[in-house]
Design a protein around this motif. Structure first.
Motif, PDB file in Angstrom:
ATOM      1  N   VAL A  19      46.281  45.269  21.549  1.00  0.00           N
ATOM      2  CA  VAL A  19      45.917  45.236  20.130  1.00  0.00           C
ATOM      3  C   VAL A  19      46.293  46.557  19.464  1.00  0.00           C
ATOM      4  O   VAL A  19      46.859  46.570  18.368  1.00  0.00           O
ATOM      5  CB  VAL A  19      44.417  44.928  19.946  1.00  0.00           C
ATOM      6  CG1 VAL A  19      44.010  45.045  18.483  1.00  0.00           C
ATOM      7  CG2 VAL A  19      44.090  43.530  20.477  1.00  0.00           C
ATOM      8  N   THR A  20      46.030  47.668  20.124  1.00  0.00           N
ATOM      9  CA  THR A  20      46.376  48.985  19.580  1.00  0.00           C
ATOM     10  C   THR A  20      47.875  49.105  19.348  1.00  0.00           C
ATOM     11  O   THR A  20      48.315  49.610  18.305  1.00  0.00           O
ATOM     12  CB  THR A  20      45.881  50.100  20.513  1.00  0.00           C
ATOM     13  OG1 THR A  20      44.457  50.011  20.618  1.00  0.00           O
ATOM     14  CG2 THR A  20      46.264  51.473  20.001  1.00  0.00           C
ATOM     15  N   GLU A  21      48.672  48.629  20.284  1.00  0.00           N
ATOM     16  CA  GLU A  21      50.130  48.667  20.119  1.00  0.00           C
ATOM     17  C   GLU A  21      50.559  47.861  18.894  1.00  0.00           C
ATOM     18  O   GLU A  21      51.379  48.316  18.097  1.00  0.00           O
ATOM     19  CB  GLU A  21      50.829  48.127  21.363  1.00  0.00           C
ATOM     20  CG  GLU A  21      52.336  48.134  21.242  1.00  0.00           C
ATOM     21  CD  GLU A  21      53.043  47.559  22.452  1.00  0.00           C
ATOM     22  OE1 GLU A  21      54.229  47.866  22.614  1.00  0.00           O
ATOM     23  OE2 GLU A  21      52.422  46.796  23.227  1.00  0.00           O
ATOM     24  N   ALA A  22      49.988  46.666  18.733  1.00  0.00           N
ATOM     25  CA  ALA A  22      50.327  45.831  17.582  1.00  0.00           C
ATOM     26  C   ALA A  22      49.949  46.530  16.276  1.00  0.00           C
ATOM     27  O   ALA A  22      50.728  46.536  15.316  1.00  0.00           O
ATOM     28  CB  ALA A  22      49.635  44.467  17.682  1.00  0.00           C
ATOM     29  N   LEU A  23      48.779  47.144  16.217  1.00  0.00           N
ATOM     30  CA  LEU A  23      48.344  47.850  15.007  1.00  0.00           C
ATOM     31  C   LEU A  23      49.295  48.995  14.679  1.00  0.00           C
ATOM     32  O   LEU A  23      49.625  49.231  13.515  1.00  0.00           O
ATOM     33  CB  LEU A  23      46.917  48.371  15.171  1.00  0.00           C
ATOM     34  CG  LEU A  23      45.822  47.310  15.284  1.00  0.00           C
ATOM     35  CD1 LEU A  23      44.489  47.960  15.592  1.00  0.00           C
ATOM     36  CD2 LEU A  23      45.741  46.466  14.027  1.00  0.00           C
ATOM     37  N   ASN A  24      49.758  49.698  15.690  1.00  0.00           N
ATOM     38  CA  ASN A  24      50.672  50.813  15.479  1.00  0.00           C
ATOM     39  C   ASN A  24      52.084  50.364  15.113  1.00  0.00           C
ATOM     40  O   ASN A  24      52.886  51.175  14.652  1.00  0.00           O
ATOM     41  CB  ASN A  24      50.694  51.730  16.701  1.00  0.00           C
ATOM     42  CG  ASN A  24      49.492  52.635  16.723  1.00  0.00           C
ATOM     43  OD1 ASN A  24      49.451  53.617  16.002  1.00  0.00           O
ATOM     44  ND2 ASN A  24      48.482  52.274  17.499  1.00  0.00           N
ATOM     45  N   LYS A  25      52.377  49.080  15.294  1.00  0.00           N
ATOM     46  CA  LYS A  25      53.667  48.522  14.877  1.00  0.00           C
ATOM     47  C   LYS A  25      53.558  47.827  13.522  1.00  0.00           C
ATOM     48  O   LYS A  25      54.465  47.109  13.112  1.00  0.00           O
ATOM     49  CB  LYS A  25      54.180  47.538  15.929  1.00  0.00           C
ATOM     50  CG  LYS A  25      54.633  48.220  17.201  1.00  0.00           C
ATOM     51  CD  LYS A  25      55.211  47.211  18.174  1.00  0.00           C
ATOM     52  CE  LYS A  25      55.781  47.907  19.385  1.00  0.00           C
ATOM     53  NZ  LYS A  25      56.387  46.935  20.332  1.00  0.00           N
ATOM     54  N   GLY A  26      52.427  48.017  12.830  1.00  0.00           N
ATOM     55  CA  GLY A  26      52.281  47.493  11.483  1.00  0.00           C
ATOM     56  C   GLY A  26      51.558  46.164  11.364  1.00  0.00           C
ATOM     57  O   GLY A  26      51.418  45.627  10.268  1.00  0.00           O
ATOM     58  N   TRP A  27      51.082  45.600  12.465  1.00  0.00           N
ATOM     59  CA  TRP A  27      50.314  44.363  12.403  1.00  0.00           C
ATOM     60  C   TRP A  27      48.903  44.697  11.921  1.00  0.00           C
ATOM     61  O   TRP A  27      48.409  45.797  12.140  1.00  0.00           O
ATOM     62  CB  TRP A  27      50.259  43.694  13.778  1.00  0.00           C
ATOM     63  CG  TRP A  27      51.581  43.178  14.241  1.00  0.00           C
ATOM     64  CD1 TRP A  27      52.558  43.887  14.869  1.00  0.00           C
ATOM     65  CD2 TRP A  27      52.089  41.860  14.094  1.00  0.00           C
ATOM     66  NE1 TRP A  27      53.639  43.083  15.125  1.00  0.00           N
ATOM     67  CE2 TRP A  27      53.377  41.824  14.661  1.00  0.00           C
ATOM     68  CE3 TRP A  27      51.581  40.699  13.530  1.00  0.00           C
ATOM     69  CZ2 TRP A  27      54.158  40.682  14.684  1.00  0.00           C
ATOM     70  CZ3 TRP A  27      52.360  39.550  13.561  1.00  0.00           C
ATOM     71  CH2 TRP A  27      53.635  39.547  14.134  1.00  0.00           C
ATOM     72  N   ALA A  28      48.231  43.736  11.287  1.00  0.00           N
ATOM     73  CA  ALA A  28      46.868  43.919  10.792  1.00  0.00           C
ATOM     74  C   ALA A  28      45.953  42.884  11.436  1.00  0.00           C
ATOM     75  O   ALA A  28      46.353  41.736  11.656  1.00  0.00           O
ATOM     76  CB  ALA A  28      46.836  43.748   9.272  1.00  0.00           C
ATOM     77  N   LEU A  29      44.724  43.301  11.722  1.00  0.00           N
ATOM     78  CA  LEU A  29      43.755  42.368  12.296  1.00  0.00           C
ATOM     79  C   LEU A  29      43.515  41.216  11.335  1.00  0.00           C
ATOM     80  O   LEU A  29      43.466  41.406  10.119  1.00  0.00           O
ATOM     81  CB  LEU A  29      42.429  43.078  12.570  1.00  0.00           C
ATOM     82  CG  LEU A  29      42.471  44.231  13.568  1.00  0.00           C
ATOM     83  CD1 LEU A  29      41.090  44.866  13.661  1.00  0.00           C
ATOM     84  CD2 LEU A  29      42.955  43.778  14.928  1.00  0.00           C
ATOM     85  N   TYR A  30      43.341  40.028  11.887  1.00  0.00           N
ATOM     86  CA  TYR A  30      43.075  38.842  11.083  1.00  0.00           C
ATOM     87  C   TYR A  30      41.881  38.131  11.711  1.00  0.00           C
ATOM     88  O   TYR A  30      41.986  37.541  12.786  1.00  0.00           O
ATOM     89  CB  TYR A  30      44.306  37.927  11.064  1.00  0.00           C
ATOM     90  CG  TYR A  30      44.132  36.712  10.196  1.00  0.00           C
ATOM     91  CD1 TYR A  30      44.327  36.787   8.824  1.00  0.00           C
ATOM     92  CD2 TYR A  30      43.767  35.496  10.752  1.00  0.00           C
ATOM     93  CE1 TYR A  30      44.166  35.670   8.023  1.00  0.00           C
ATOM     94  CE2 TYR A  30      43.601  34.372   9.955  1.00  0.00           C
ATOM     95  CZ  TYR A  30      43.797  34.469   8.591  1.00  0.00           C
ATOM     96  OH  TYR A  30      43.627  33.362   7.800  1.00  0.00           O
ATOM     97  N   GLY A  31      40.738  38.239  11.077  1.00  0.00           N
ATOM     98  CA  GLY A  31      39.536  37.594  11.599  1.00  0.00           C
ATOM     99  C   GLY A  31      38.901  38.391  12.723  1.00  0.00           C
ATOM    100  O   GLY A  31      39.313  39.505  13.048  1.00  0.00           O
ATOM    101  N   ASP A  32      37.890  37.788  13.314  1.00  0.00           N
ATOM    102  CA  ASP A  32      37.145  38.429  14.394  1.00  0.00           C
ATOM    103  C   ASP A  32      37.784  38.133  15.746  1.00  0.00           C
ATOM    104  O   ASP A  32      38.414  37.085  15.922  1.00  0.00           O
ATOM    105  CB  ASP A  32      35.707  37.915  14.409  1.00  0.00           C
ATOM    106  CG  ASP A  32      34.929  38.309  13.169  1.00  0.00           C
ATOM    107  OD1 ASP A  32      35.207  39.397  12.629  1.00  0.00           O
ATOM    108  OD2 ASP A  32      34.054  37.528  12.755  1.00  0.00           O
TER     109      ASP A  32
END
Length: 67
Positions: A19-32
């Motif tokens: 999840v951290t890698e995805a966030l650092n590549k510009g992805w945003a959390l969606y939901g819980d």
């Protein structure tokens, strides 16, 4: 285009790193996040949906992990 991915992993630090890698590549959390028992493996699994706005048109051939 708005892209969507569902990240899953066993309930270990590997999930947090994914999840951290995805966030650092510009992805945003969606939901819980979700947490469930996988009876086949006997382990707990986690899931987190993420989204990302990106250029281009959607196609089923898009490699979401490479966005």
């Amino acid at each position: 285009m708005k892209a969507y991915r569902l990240l899953t992993e066993e309930d270990t630090s590997a999930f947090c790193h994914k999840v951290t890698e995805a966030l650092n590549k510009g992805w945003a959390l969606y939901g819980d996040p979700s947490y469930a028992f996988d009876a086949a493996s006997g382990k707990m699994r986690c899931a987190q949906a993420v989204t990302k706005e990106t250029e281009g048109e959607y196609s089923p051939d898009v490699k979401l992990g490479q966005l």
